[in-house]
Design a protein around this motif. Structure first.
Motif, short mmCIF file in Angstrom:
data_model
loop_
_atom_site.label_atom_id
_atom_site.label_comp_id
_atom_site.label_asym_id
_atom_site.label_seq_id
_atom_site.Cartn_x
_atom_site.Cartn_y
_atom_site.Cartn_z
N GLY A 66 1.04 -1.37 0.08
CA GLY A 66 0.01 -0.15 -0.05
C GLY A 66 0.91 1.30 0.07
O GLY A 66 1.72 1.50 -0.79
N GLY A 67 0.45 2.15 0.88
CA GLY A 67 1.19 3.43 0.86
C GLY A 67 2.25 3.45 2.07
O GLY A 67 2.69 4.46 2.54
N ALA A 68 2.81 2.22 2.37
CA ALA A 68 3.89 2.32 3.58
C ALA A 68 5.14 3.02 3.07
O ALA A 68 6.00 3.39 3.80
N ILE A 69 5.38 3.06 1.86
CA ILE A 69 6.66 3.48 1.36
C ILE A 69 6.50 5.03 0.75
O ILE A 69 5.89 5.24 -0.29
N THR A 70 6.98 5.60 1.73
CA THR A 70 6.82 7.29 1.18
C THR A 70 8.31 8.07 1.50
O THR A 70 9.09 7.37 2.32
N GLY A 71 8.61 9.31 0.78
CA GLY A 71 9.60 10.04 1.23
C GLY A 71 10.71 9.96 -0.05
O GLY A 71 10.53 8.96 -0.70
N ALA A 72 11.35 11.03 -0.20
CA ALA A 72 12.04 11.12 -1.17
C ALA A 72 13.54 10.54 -1.09
O ALA A 72 14.17 10.10 -2.05
N THR A 73 13.84 10.42 -0.10
CA THR A 73 15.09 9.81 0.28
C THR A 73 15.18 8.45 0.95
O THR A 73 14.01 8.13 1.39
N ARG A 74 16.25 7.62 0.84
CA ARG A 74 16.43 6.28 1.43
C ARG A 74 16.04 6.26 2.82
O ARG A 74 15.30 5.50 3.46
N ALA A 75 16.45 7.15 3.69
CA ALA A 75 16.35 7.39 4.96
C ALA A 75 14.84 7.75 5.33
O ALA A 75 14.37 7.26 6.40
N SER A 81 9.26 5.98 7.15
CA SER A 81 8.24 5.63 6.76
C SER A 81 7.76 4.13 6.83
O SER A 81 6.59 3.72 7.47
N VAL A 82 8.41 3.32 6.46
CA VAL A 82 8.16 1.75 6.45
C VAL A 82 8.32 1.27 7.84
O VAL A 82 7.45 0.39 8.41
N THR A 83 9.14 1.99 8.65
CA THR A 83 9.31 1.40 10.19
C THR A 83 7.94 2.05 10.70
O THR A 83 7.43 1.13 11.63
N GLN A 84 7.65 2.87 10.81
CA GLN A 84 6.22 3.60 11.16
C GLN A 84 5.22 2.69 10.81
O GLN A 84 4.18 2.62 11.68
N TRP A 85 5.12 2.41 9.55
CA TRP A 85 4.13 1.58 9.12
C TRP A 85 3.90 0.03 9.73
O TRP A 85 3.17 -0.37 10.13
N ALA A 86 5.34 -0.40 9.66
CA ALA A 86 5.29 -1.81 10.15
C ALA A 86 4.79 -2.12 11.66
O ALA A 86 4.21 -3.28 11.72
N PHE A 107 22.45 4.17 6.27
CA PHE A 107 22.79 2.59 6.04
C PHE A 107 23.75 2.42 4.98
O PHE A 107 24.73 1.70 5.00
N GLU A 108 23.54 3.10 3.81
CA GLU A 108 24.41 2.85 2.55
C GLU A 108 25.69 3.19 2.83
O GLU A 108 26.80 2.45 2.68
N ASP A 109 26.03 4.28 3.72
CA ASP A 109 27.51 4.96 3.87
C ASP A 109 27.84 4.10 4.95
O ASP A 109 29.30 3.82 4.85
N ALA A 110 27.19 3.59 5.85
CA ALA A 110 27.64 2.52 7.00
C ALA A 110 28.16 1.31 6.19
O ALA A 110 29.20 0.99 6.76
N MET A 111 27.53 0.80 5.33
CA MET A 111 27.95 -0.43 4.63
C MET A 111 28.97 -0.36 3.94
O MET A 111 30.20 -0.94 4.06
N GLU A 136 13.77 -2.51 -18.08
CA GLU A 136 14.96 -1.28 -18.15
C GLU A 136 14.93 -0.62 -16.88
O GLU A 136 14.06 -0.22 -16.01
N ALA A 137 16.15 -0.56 -16.32
CA ALA A 137 16.56 0.27 -15.01
C ALA A 137 15.73 -0.55 -14.04
O ALA A 137 15.31 0.23 -13.14
N HIS A 138 15.55 -1.56 -13.87
CA HIS A 138 14.50 -2.32 -12.89
C HIS A 138 15.13 -2.40 -11.45
O HIS A 138 16.44 -3.02 -11.42
N ASP A 139 14.65 -2.24 -10.46
CA ASP A 139 14.72 -2.86 -9.05
C ASP A 139 13.74 -2.53 -8.12
O ASP A 139 12.89 -1.72 -8.46
N ASN A 140 13.96 -3.13 -6.82
CA ASN A 140 12.92 -2.88 -5.95
C ASN A 140 13.15 -1.43 -5.35
O ASN A 140 14.01 -0.60 -5.74
N PRO A 141 12.07 -0.80 -4.66
CA PRO A 141 12.22 0.83 -4.10
C PRO A 141 13.41 0.79 -3.21
O PRO A 141 14.17 -0.12 -2.69
N PRO A 142 14.11 2.13 -3.42
CA PRO A 142 15.43 2.05 -2.60
C PRO A 142 15.64 1.71 -1.18
O PRO A 142 16.47 1.28 -0.79
#
Length: 466
Positions: free
Chosen positions: A236-245, A250-255, A289-293, A334-340
């Protein structure tokens, strides 16, 4: 009268001294010697070295001293050596040495693990790729000591043809990246930034008022071991926001407001749990998370060619592109992947070398030689934490047993629905195999089956050399 008599007797009139004894032959040259030192090959492997010069031609298979050589210049040549499934290249293909009489010259013939594709592995990869009609396929054998001992790729970046895949191409790992997230968690625990027993409520106190009671005590360990009861994926609308953070928040709040998919404490495979684990690590470490990895896992292991999301931009063929099986044929996505936000659950791509560096580190950790984090902390990632029925799950790994591995194995597979990957590790025997493809067939299962077949052939090749 005397002159006539001398002429008649054939005399010239000049007196000639009688010949003396013949001159002695020149002394024989004093022989010399050449010491050949061979290094860089595994025990039992025979070198392929040829020494040629004034004294003849000699075949050398290991460290030795060639004696009684005629003085002069000798050429020392070395060629590639096959040792089991591995190829070793000479550090120098040809060297010159001058052998002097009464002296011993020396030459060192070193070897290094070849980074070129192994012809047998290439043949295996291409035969499986063709049998299952995949656009491209790649495979490798990894060991704790030499990293990639044999690898091969075959096929094209696009099913329509064009550029062939290469050993430097980027492959999407899908859920095989969960093991990386588990390792980052171990590093964070070792740094004291968080504990395996830290709860969601402790890390996100602002969410406690809306957090279901079942999740307040869910720990980082629970999320990584698939036993927190989280829904499999955000919907549904669990994933919102312009950045990965923003998306992780948003996903944490939803989950934490969703009813548990299963009873907490029991196994239920979930990407959502890994998304929340990524959010916990992000807050605990004070960086994305990305920088930490990149900072705490990739950089220490020398993984430089890695990134997030789709490898190739829409319309580009500079990297393998995604394919899915639709209506009886492969279709480019083309340019396929799951959400960031899926980064921590499986949103990364890297080269075969990069992935192999990580697998090598896991093998070393299992053998007790890893330095990425204290062993007691890091080994929790491959411990049997949650029972899956016949097998178990650690923190990013399925734990099972196979006879070819001498017992315990670590394994995982992954897909972003357009790429596929799988790895099997045999810690007791110090090796792992991996396979990956730029395609996914969710109906006929051909991509997963092809990778399993390739894994079996790679294991057989390692055991038999064929």
């Amino acid at each position: 009268m005397l002159a006539w008599l001398l002429a008649a007797c054939g005399a010239t009139g000049d007196a000639t001294a009688p010949a003396g004894p013949p001159a002695p032959p020149p002394p024989a040259p004093v022989p010399g010697a050449l010491q050949v030192t061979v290094s860089g090959l595994p025990a039992g492997a025979a070198a392929r070295v040829t020494v040629s010069g004034p004294g003849g031609t000699f075949a050398v298979t290991g460290t030795t001293t060639l004696s009684a050589l005629s003085p002069g210049r000798y050429t020392v040549t070395a060629v590639q050596v096959a040792a089991g499934p591995a190829l070793y290249d000479p550090l120098e293909a040809s060297q010159l040495r001058d052998v002097l009489g009464g002296a011993t010259a020396a030459v060192a013939v070193g070897h290094t693990l070849s980074r070129q594709p192994h012809p047998v592995v290439v043949r295996l990869v291409d035969s499986v790729r063709a049998a299952f009609n995949l656009p491209a396929l790649a495979g490798a054998i990894v060991t704790a000591d030499d990293r990639v001992v044999a690898w091969g790729v075959a096929g094209t970046r696009r099913v329509t043809g064009g550029a062939m895949v290469t050993g430097n191409d980027l492959w999407h790992l899908g859920s095989n990246f969960k093991a990386f997230t588990g390792t980052l968690a171990a590093v964070a625990v070792a740094r004291g930034a968080i504990a395996y027993g830290t709860t969601l409520a402790q890390v996100f106190p602002e969410l406690v008022p809306t957090m279901r009671a079942e999740y307040r005590g869910a720990t980082l360990r629970d999320l990584l071991a698939h036993r927190a009861g989280m829904p499999r994926d955000p919907v549904g609308g669990a994933i919102t926001g312009a950045t990965r953070a923003d998306q992780r928040r948003s996903v944490t709040q939803w989950a934490v407001q969703q009813p548990p998919a299963t009873t907490p404490g029991t196994y239920h495979y979930t990407n959502t749990g890994y998304l929340l684990a990524g959010a916990m690590l992000e807050r605990a470490l004070g960086e994305s998370f990305e920088d930490a990895m990149a900072r705490h896992v990739w950089a220490p292991l020398g993984i430089v060619n890695a990134g997030w999301g789709a490898q190739a931009a829409a319309g580009a063929s500079d990297q393998p592109v995604s394919h899915s099986w639709q209506n009886g044929e492969w279709r480019v996505r083309e340019a396929h992947d799951n959400p960031p936000v899926y980064a921590s659950a499986g949103g990364a791509h890297m080269t075969l070398d990069g992935w192999s560096r990580f697998l090598q580190e896991v093998l070393r950790m299992e053998a007790g030689t890893s330095s990425l984090a204290p062993l007691a902390i890091q080994r929790e990632t491959t411990a049997s934490i949650t029972s899956t029925g016949s097998d178990a799950y650690g923190l990013g790994w399925f734990i099972t047993s196979r006879s070819w591995a001498g017992g315990r194995t670590l394994t995982h597979n992954g897909t972003n629905t357009a790429f596929g990957s799988v790895t099997w590790m045999a810690p007791l025997r110090g090796f792992a195999v991996l396979a990956t493809t730029n395609s996914w067939d969710s109906v006929g299962n051909r991509s997963a089956t092809a990778m399993d077949v390739l894994v079996g052939r790679l294991i057989s090749f390692r055991e038999t050399g064929r």
